[in-house]
Each structure stands twice: as structure tokens, then as C-alpha cells.
Design a protein around this motif. Sequence first.
Motif, mmCIF file in Angstrom:
data_model
loop_
_atom_site.group_PDB
_atom_site.id
_atom_site.type_symbol
_atom_site.label_atom_id
_atom_site.label_comp_id
_atom_site.label_asym_id
_atom_site.label_seq_id
_atom_site.Cartn_x
_atom_site.Cartn_y
_atom_site.Cartn_z
ATOM 1 N N ARG A 262 -57.751 -64.191 -83.390
ATOM 2 C CA ARG A 262 -56.414 -64.224 -83.981
ATOM 3 C C ARG A 262 -55.518 -65.126 -83.152
ATOM 4 N NH1 ARG A 262 -52.878 -58.939 -85.879
ATOM 5 N NH2 ARG A 262 -51.507 -60.097 -87.296
ATOM 6 N N PHE A 263 -54.969 -66.126 -83.821
ATOM 7 C CA PHE A 263 -53.996 -67.025 -83.205
ATOM 8 C C PHE A 263 -52.860 -67.136 -84.211
ATOM 9 C CE2 PHE A 263 -52.350 -71.209 -81.819
ATOM 10 C CZ PHE A 263 -52.222 -70.953 -80.461
ATOM 11 N N ASP A 264 -51.907 -66.203 -84.102
ATOM 12 C CA ASP A 264 -50.905 -66.070 -85.161
ATOM 13 C C ASP A 264 -49.666 -66.913 -84.876
ATOM 14 O OD1 ASP A 264 -49.412 -64.661 -83.263
ATOM 15 O OD2 ASP A 264 -50.075 -62.697 -83.999
ATOM 16 N N ALA A 265 -48.659 -66.723 -85.720
ATOM 17 C CA ALA A 265 -47.444 -67.530 -85.623
ATOM 18 C C ALA A 265 -46.763 -67.370 -84.272
ATOM 19 C CB ALA A 265 -46.482 -67.143 -86.747
ATOM 20 N N LYS A 593 -35.949 -62.944 -94.022
ATOM 21 C CA LYS A 593 -37.001 -62.964 -95.040
ATOM 22 C C LYS A 593 -38.277 -63.607 -94.507
ATOM 23 C CE LYS A 593 -34.016 -62.679 -99.081
ATOM 24 N NZ LYS A 593 -33.568 -63.307 -100.347
ATOM 25 N N LEU A 594 -38.141 -64.566 -93.613
ATOM 26 C CA LEU A 594 -39.334 -65.149 -92.992
ATOM 27 C C LEU A 594 -40.061 -64.084 -92.184
ATOM 28 C CD1 LEU A 594 -41.121 -67.567 -92.300
ATOM 29 C CD2 LEU A 594 -39.546 -68.108 -90.417
ATOM 30 N N GLN A 595 -39.318 -63.265 -91.439
ATOM 31 C CA GLN A 595 -39.960 -62.194 -90.681
ATOM 32 C C GLN A 595 -40.626 -61.202 -91.618
ATOM 33 O OE1 GLN A 595 -37.864 -60.386 -87.380
ATOM 34 N NE2 GLN A 595 -38.627 -58.357 -87.899
ATOM 35 N N HIS A 596 -39.961 -60.867 -92.716
ATOM 36 C CA HIS A 596 -40.548 -59.930 -93.674
ATOM 37 C C HIS A 596 -41.841 -60.492 -94.253
ATOM 38 C CE1 HIS A 596 -40.735 -56.867 -96.798
ATOM 39 N NE2 HIS A 596 -40.920 -57.825 -97.677
ATOM 40 N N ALA A 600 -45.628 -58.989 -93.905
ATOM 41 C CA ALA A 600 -46.425 -58.666 -95.086
ATOM 42 C C ALA A 600 -47.714 -59.476 -95.140
ATOM 43 C CB ALA A 600 -45.590 -58.910 -96.354
ATOM 44 N N ASP A 601 -47.640 -60.768 -94.760
ATOM 45 C CA ASP A 601 -48.795 -61.653 -94.887
ATOM 46 C C ASP A 601 -49.821 -61.462 -93.777
ATOM 47 O OD1 ASP A 601 -47.670 -62.735 -97.126
ATOM 48 O OD2 ASP A 601 -46.930 -64.546 -96.160
ATOM 49 N N THR A 602 -49.355 -61.238 -92.565
ATOM 50 C CA THR A 602 -50.259 -61.255 -91.415
ATOM 51 C C THR A 602 -50.487 -59.894 -90.788
ATOM 52 O OG1 THR A 602 -48.528 -61.612 -89.752
ATOM 53 C CG2 THR A 602 -49.364 -63.556 -90.898
ATOM 54 N N GLY A 603 -49.659 -58.921 -91.151
ATOM 55 C CA GLY A 603 -49.806 -57.603 -90.534
ATOM 56 C C GLY A 603 -49.171 -57.508 -89.162
ATOM 57 N N ILE A 604 -48.481 -58.569 -88.715
ATOM 58 C CA ILE A 604 -47.775 -58.493 -87.439
ATOM 59 C C ILE A 604 -46.703 -57.404 -87.535
ATOM 60 C CG2 ILE A 604 -46.207 -59.700 -85.868
ATOM 61 C CD1 ILE A 604 -47.547 -62.297 -86.618
ATOM 62 N N ARG A 605 -46.668 -56.538 -86.533
ATOM 63 C CA ARG A 605 -45.595 -55.537 -86.466
ATOM 64 C C ARG A 605 -44.699 -55.932 -85.293
ATOM 65 N NH1 ARG A 605 -46.752 -49.438 -86.843
ATOM 66 N NH2 ARG A 605 -47.790 -49.767 -84.836
ATOM 67 N N PHE A 606 -43.610 -56.599 -85.623
ATOM 68 C CA PHE A 606 -42.725 -57.076 -84.573
ATOM 69 C C PHE A 606 -42.098 -55.902 -83.836
ATOM 70 C CE2 PHE A 606 -42.750 -60.741 -87.475
ATOM 71 C CZ PHE A 606 -43.060 -61.743 -86.567
ATOM 72 N N GLY A 607 -42.167 -55.971 -82.503
ATOM 73 C CA GLY A 607 -41.541 -54.939 -81.695
ATOM 74 C C GLY A 607 -42.351 -53.667 -81.559
ATOM 75 N N ASP A 764 -41.071 -64.596 -81.876
ATOM 76 C CA ASP A 764 -41.735 -63.926 -80.773
ATOM 77 C C ASP A 764 -42.192 -62.569 -81.267
ATOM 78 O OD1 ASP A 764 -42.746 -63.420 -78.253
ATOM 79 O OD2 ASP A 764 -40.998 -64.244 -77.237
ATOM 80 N N LYS A 765 -42.940 -61.846 -80.423
ATOM 81 C CA LYS A 765 -43.447 -60.558 -80.854
ATOM 82 C C LYS A 765 -42.338 -59.552 -81.091
ATOM 83 C CE LYS A 765 -48.238 -60.533 -79.558
ATOM 84 N NZ LYS A 765 -48.992 -60.173 -80.721
ATOM 85 N N GLY A 766 -41.156 -59.848 -80.584
ATOM 86 C CA GLY A 766 -40.017 -58.985 -80.847
ATOM 87 C C GLY A 766 -39.414 -59.210 -82.212
ATOM 88 N N GLY A 767 -39.716 -60.344 -82.876
ATOM 89 C CA GLY A 767 -39.183 -60.608 -84.207
ATOM 90 C C GLY A 767 -38.822 -62.066 -84.386
#
Length: 1006
Positions: A262-265, A593-596, A600-607, A764-767
Motif C-alpha cells: 500500500r502506497f496511498d495518497a 469532499k476530497l477527504q470524504h 470512501a475510495d481507499t478506506g483510509i481512516r484519517f486520525g 496527511d494521516k490526520g486528514g
Amino acid sequence: MKFQFEANLQYQRDAIDAVLGLFRGQEICRTQFTVTKSGAGGQNLFGFERDDIGVGNRLMLLPERMHENLRDVQLRNGLRQSENLESSDFTVEMETGTGKTYVYLRTIFELNRDFGFTKFIIVVPSVAIREGVATSLRVTAEHFRALYGGVTLESFTYDSSNLGQLRNFATSSRIQVMVVTVGAINKKDTNNIYGKGANEETGGARPIDLIRATQPILIVDEPQKVDGGLSGAGREALQAMNPLCTLRYSATHADKHHMVFRFDAVDAYRGRWVKQIEVAAATIEDAHNKPYVRLLGTSNKRGVISAQLDLDVATATGVTRRTKSVSDGDDLEQTTGRAVYANCRVGEIRAAKTASSVEIRVPGGQKFLNVGEAYGDVDALAVQRQMIRRTIKEHLDKELRLRPRGIKVLSLFFIDQVDKYRVFAADGVESKGIYAQIFEEEYERLARHPDYRTLFEGVDHRHVAADVHGGYFSIDRKKVGSKTVEVLRDSKEGAKTDDDTYRLIMRDKERLLSLETPLKFIFSHSALREGWDNPNVFQICTLRDVRTEVERRQTIGRGLRLCVDQSGQRVPGFDVNTLTVIANESYEEFAAKLQHEMEADTGIRFGFVEEHEFARIVVTHADGTTACLGLEDSKAIRNYLRAQGFVDDNGKVQDALRKALRDETLVVPEAFAAHIKPIRDILLRISGRLEVKDADKRQRVQARQANLHSEDFKALWARIRHKTSYRVQFDNAKLIEDCAHAIERAPAIPKARLQWRKAGIVIDKGGVDAKEREGSATVVLDETDIELPDILSVLQDATHLTRKSILEILLASERLDDFKRNPQAFIELASATINQCKRHALVDGIKYHRLGDSEYYAQELFESEELMAYMGSFVETTRSVYEQVVCDSDVERRFVDEIEKNEAIKVYAKLPRWFTVPTPLGDYNPDWAIVVKTDEGDRLYFVVETKGSLLIDALRKTEHGKIECAKAHFDALRVQESPPIYMPATQLEEVLDCARTIDGTRRNSR
């Protein structure tokens, strides 16, 4: 110019190694089968006229070993480990623009070198992506030949009319790569790949059986679009090819299967492996003069059909655009509270999956809106002209900086309708659509601007604008005789310019990037949203309405790749690589909306801290060997964080963790103390900004019982606790005069305008966060066909003055032309101004009356009403009725310090927010209640308002008015001995001076 490829990017190497790790222990081997007509020499499968040996892939590993390898790969890459090996589908997630295609093509070479695999099929969802893969195969061929000692691969695009290609695919011992769209394999009833009967090219065998015998390794590009759902035809077609395994590559997987890399955004952005993103956001302001309606969507929940509309709604602070849910028959005047919507009603709502629309019944007829369409909006074309102009300006600004470095700048427009760019008459004659016309007008206009003189020296402006833009619009399917085929054309068959543009955009990326090629601006409808991206796209303009779309990630993905110069070398660094998105929504909304979409697309849970978050931390043993910390220890660390209140039960980061990280006070259990640095680094990335309140925790402020129940405070409270009511008298003629003068002096009324604001997007992983930067601009828009409302009726409802008084005010203000200029803006200004003047007129004639003896604030409220404060926002005290005093300013802190040090103060209280005095300007909460002991031993009782300045000019008019009302209120309570004294002050000495004066007067009177 030729693209130069870097062979040693670590994240790409890690992605390749993740797949290779699945086959650890596999020997180099292959399977063979005969394809003869008679049974000579092996298994007779396909009936060719002469002997042929088929060569296929062969897997020697047992499922148990594959599962062990999988879990090891997942552990090393910090991923959740698979409990079992229920399928041979493996997922590689790579952010758009980070070289996904390069990675899987290179993986093919490595799988061949290490394990002998030779048969690969790349499955893509569309013709556009297929063409992109074909281009990548071509431009990387020389690079891979040098990298792998002259080894090459043979590739072809599946063509149902040339099935002989499959024979070579099956029999060749070299690396074979077939590229195929899912549409060519997912319909058994019509596709030749499943055909039966005699065929000279396959000897009567079904092509699918030939493929199955090779046990190909499938590489699925964008599997979420190939599968067709959990039980879709695409997924079934993949399984029908009997794959040795399936490698699935995407940035947005719908089904994660076995994730191996995994190499995400977040990873890509933090490592600066993609461009940084900024948004130039266009929002409309002060354009509320028409009954605006935009359809955002419809729904049908349990038979209840509704529509979600954007409407201009009346609020206490003015007209605001808000989303409202409406049903058939709803009156929009009532829904919005605005007369401009008179006789506007909701008609039929269609909430079908394939078509959503709403009927709006308006005076004189009805309007039908599809999702994203609006009625009563400002001129959409005027807004789109400004967006095109802004895109050209951003483009030219970057050209000034980057052309001297040999970097060509490209811009991409996504449009709503093809015929707005290029129009074809019935006779086939081509003409420019409105977008093309606007582009050329605005380009020529900016080309003459002195800021860009150096870019256009010696250029004929009459022709340059037409040369720099082109369009590509894919027609996916087309009838040719009785057969439906996929084609790649522009918006009209047979135009040579279309073919040239297609080749340049889709196949000749290197030529497109040459400074000698004039094409710089590309218009597309949707074809370029996938399968095509170019490293030198620096601007993306969305002329279609992104507010109703969920494709921001896909849209910006077309421009995320790091740029290249004229030698084909990548140029790193955010100072060069900035992608500007020109959008018709606020940058805050874009970021949210980009974060949302990313969630939704990648399953990233920010924070959020996941259970496996720390599993990949490297541990060095006593003998020097290394291993990963592992899942169980990772869970133990997360459980510790939860027990400490650093994360909640779901793993969401709390402020306590942010403060510990900020203050560098984070500790972990002794067993993990040696790993505190990597643990802290991981938590820093997840926690986002470390901006927490200057406090550890909120805590309740306790009453100091001895002071609260002292005789001094009881006496003070008895004098100030009573409630009052007020009556007012005012001079109507003076009010009209004051209102007229106030409106006359009020700020100018703006016309409807488009407001540009620019913000950088930080991921970032925080959002996803947006930080505004330089780049604001305002463009006035001309609104036409505005119907003027009945201003007297509207202002009468808003101010409760008579129509006659309102008319006198408006005529005396001499600003009715502003009403014609922008009716809604003028109404808001006039109503606010009149109401403010009215409130201040009430203050001048106000009289307070004490209510009955039962109407007062009980002293017990100091104990029953909760007072909360953050540590650091209060001061410890000894004389107050509370153990701490909450200070809202430095003035208050200084005042408390003076009180605490002065022996003349017996007791005091910072009056709680529930202690209020009613005024026409709103409830007023005084600051302090103080008991002062005089030199004679008497007690004086003060209510004090502390301000940094008592100059009338320094106080807002409303604040001054409230102070005047408070004086009248406490004057009404001056009925007992030693009545309360209300006064404003900047420091305690002013209060004590007042006390001395009163004390001296009393002594003299004795």
C-alpha cells in the motif's frame, strides 16, 4: 524527447518485492502441453495441423507456503494479515501518478527472471486505459531492455478478428503479454474468445481454452471498474481464464482481497512523489436576487420520494445558500422564508437509478432540472469564462517560471458537453463551440498583457490562440455495418484534426511535451479521466459542476505525476510541482469532499490508530538479526494508548495524545521503550495538527464556600440579584432622520461577483486540510432580468416600522439606485441599519423597573450551575467566591491580580454568564461584583465593567449602549441602604478612587 525512467525509487522497488515475496521458495519451472491434431507427443488439446508445444506458467508452492509468504509480506509492509488464503487475488494499492503501470510492467520482468513465468494478461476497463498501457509498453521497452540484460517481452492487444495471436501467446517461450479490455471477455454469448466451431486460426478450439492451458498471471488495472461488482461479469471472466494468480493494481480498490502493498495518497504526498495540490476556488457572492434552485440529488426511501435542493434561505444573518430536502408540492417561499420565491413550488420528483430530476413550477410555466442543473442562477457562461481566463493566467504564470528550465506546461479542461467545444453541422462542417471561442478570446487578451510579453515575442496573436488548444472526446462504441466496435475518435468521425489530436494526446506523449509542439490546452469530456495522464499537466479546470460529483480524486489524478524536462528527466520538488485545480466551489468544501472521497475510495481512516499500525517497526535482536514487531505487540501498544485516553475505543486520536506529542511527554510501556521514536513518528503522522487548547483538560471550577456564604457576599448579592423589565420612549422623527443618515453613510452595495480564493491542500494521516494563500481576486458579474421585489413590504416585515416611515427613510437616504443595482444586498443592508438605529434609539429613552420580590437570581446558582474552564485560562484566587477565576483577556488577568493583592477588597465574583441584564441590544452580562471596605470600615458594593479603553470612539456603539442600559438597570435597584454602584473601569484604582470619594462625602455629611 524520450522519457527517462528511474530504476531505484524505493517505494516502487517495495511494491515489486511485495509480489515477488509471495512466491518465495518457488523454483524456476514451466508447464508444457501439446497442440497437435493427432495424439502424438503429449496431451492432445487443440488440433493444429502440425505439432506445437504450448508453454504455460506453473506453480510449485503448496497453498500453506503461499499463505505463509503472504502473511510475511503483509507484516513487512505494515498491513493487516490475512487469516486464510481463500483466493489467489492479491492487491497492490498505489496512488495515482506514482508509476503504477511502470511497477506492474517491471514486475513481469522480475517474475520471469526469478521464477520463469512467461504468460501474462493485462485486463483494463476501457479503450482509453488500454491505449495508455500500450503507450507505456512502447516507451519503457528500451529502459527494461537495458535493465534486464537484453531480455524483452512480446505484447499485443487482443483483437477478436485476429485470433491467431493467441496461438503465438500459447506457444512462445518468451515473455508474452496480452492487453485486453474487460468488454472483450465478459460476454460469453457474443465474444469470439468463447466461440465454438471450426476456426482456421485455432484449429477449431475455443480461444479461452488455449488461454486457460497457459495458466496466465492476470494483471488487472483498475479492478474496481473491471469486476462489475462482487458477482459481476468481469470477475467471472477473469476466473474463466484459469489464472495462476491475479494481481490487482489501483489507487481506489473496491474489494481489497489480500493486500500486499500500500502506497496511498498520504504516503505519496508526504514523500513528495506527486505534485502538491492547490485550489483556485470560484464562489459567487451577493447574487441572491432570483429564486435560485439547484438539484443536488433525489432519494426514494421506503416509498418516500424527496429531492435535495440548494436554495437561498433567509437566516438571522442574511440570505445563505443551504441544502434543503423537499417533497412534491412544497412551497419554496415557505421553505426559504423569502418572497422572491413567491409562486414557486416543487412538482414531480423522479428518483430512478438511471434518471433523477425535479419539476419546479414557476410563474408562467415549469422548469425540469437534472442533477447538477440550476434555475435562477447567475449566467453560467459568465462564470465559465472567468474560470477559463483564470486557467490561462495560471498556465502563463507557470510558463514564465518553467519554460526557462525546459519544462512545458499543459492544462486540462473537463467540460460538461462536447458540443460546447466543437460543433458539427448536418453536412459535417466543423465549427468552434462556445468554449473554444471563449478560450481564444481570453487567450489572445492575456497574450497581449505586458506581464507575458516575453512569452509571445515575435508571435502572431491572430493565429497563436487557435494552435494551442485541442480536444479529445472518446466515443466508446460505434456501429460499423451490423457490428458494434470500440473506436477511439474525437467528437466526429472522419476529421483529420481529430485523428491528429488523438495520436498526440494518447500515443505521442513525448511529442506533446516538446516545446516545439504548440498544443498546450486539452479539452475533454470524460475520456481523459482514466487511462491518460501526463507529467506536465499543471492546471485542471472543471467547467462541469464538481459540487454534484464524487470524482475529485480521479480528476486531480490526471495531473499528479511529477513533471519532466526536455530531456525526459523528472524534476522533483514542490517548488516546481504544483497542480492548480480551478474549481467552482469553496476551497474548504473542496478539501472536505476530497477527504470524504479518499476515505470512501481507499478506506483510509484519517486520525485513527489501527491495530496493526506498529507491526512493521523493525526490532534488532541480541544476535544482530532483525524482525518486525508483529501484530500482537502492535495491538498491545494500541491498547495502552486507549487505556491512557490517547485514543478512543475505535482508535480515534484524542487531544490528550496531541498535547503529549506536542510537549514531548509521551511515554510507552517499558517493553516498548526502545521503540519510542518510531512509535512517536507514526503517531505524529496520524495526529495531524498538534494545535490543542492551552490546557490539559477541561475541569469544573469549584465554589469557595467560605467566601460564597460570607456575610459580605450575601449583602452584595442582596443588592444586585433582582431582575428588572424596561420600557422605552423615542422620538419617531429623530429615528427616521438617524436611519436615513446611517443608510446614506453605509458601505457601497456590491454587485453580484465571483470571488477567487486560493488555498494549498495538505494531505496527511490526520486528514485533508486547506490553507489559504495569496491569489485572491474579485470579478464583478452583470446580473440581468432581475425582478425588483416590493421593498416596502419586505422592510416592514424585517423592521416593524410603518410603510410611511420606511418610505421617508429610503427617500431621504438617496440610495434607491443601489436597490436597483442589487436588490437583496440593499434590503439586507437597509434592514440591518434600521434595526440597529432603532435599538440605539430605544437606549436613549429607556427606563427600568424592578420586578417583584420573587424575581431574582438565587445565590445557590453559584453552586448548582456548572462552570467549566481549561487549565491555563484561569487564575488561582483567595478572595473570589470561586477557587479560580476564568479570565478572557489580559485586562481581566491584570484586574484580578490587583484585586488579590489589595486588602480593601473583602470578596468579589466574576459574574457568571447566567447573570444577565435585559437590554434592547441583547442581554448584557456585567464583569465583576466587588465588596470594598472603606477606611471608616464601611462596605461599598460595586458592579464593574472592565474594558481596555473607556473612550467612546474605542468602544463599539453596541457595547456603549449596553453599558448605558446597565447604568439604568442598577439605578432602578438603588432603593436600599448602600445601593450598588455600577461603573466601567480599566483598573482597580478607579474603583477605589470612587470608593474614597463616596467615603469622604459620607464623612463630611456627618
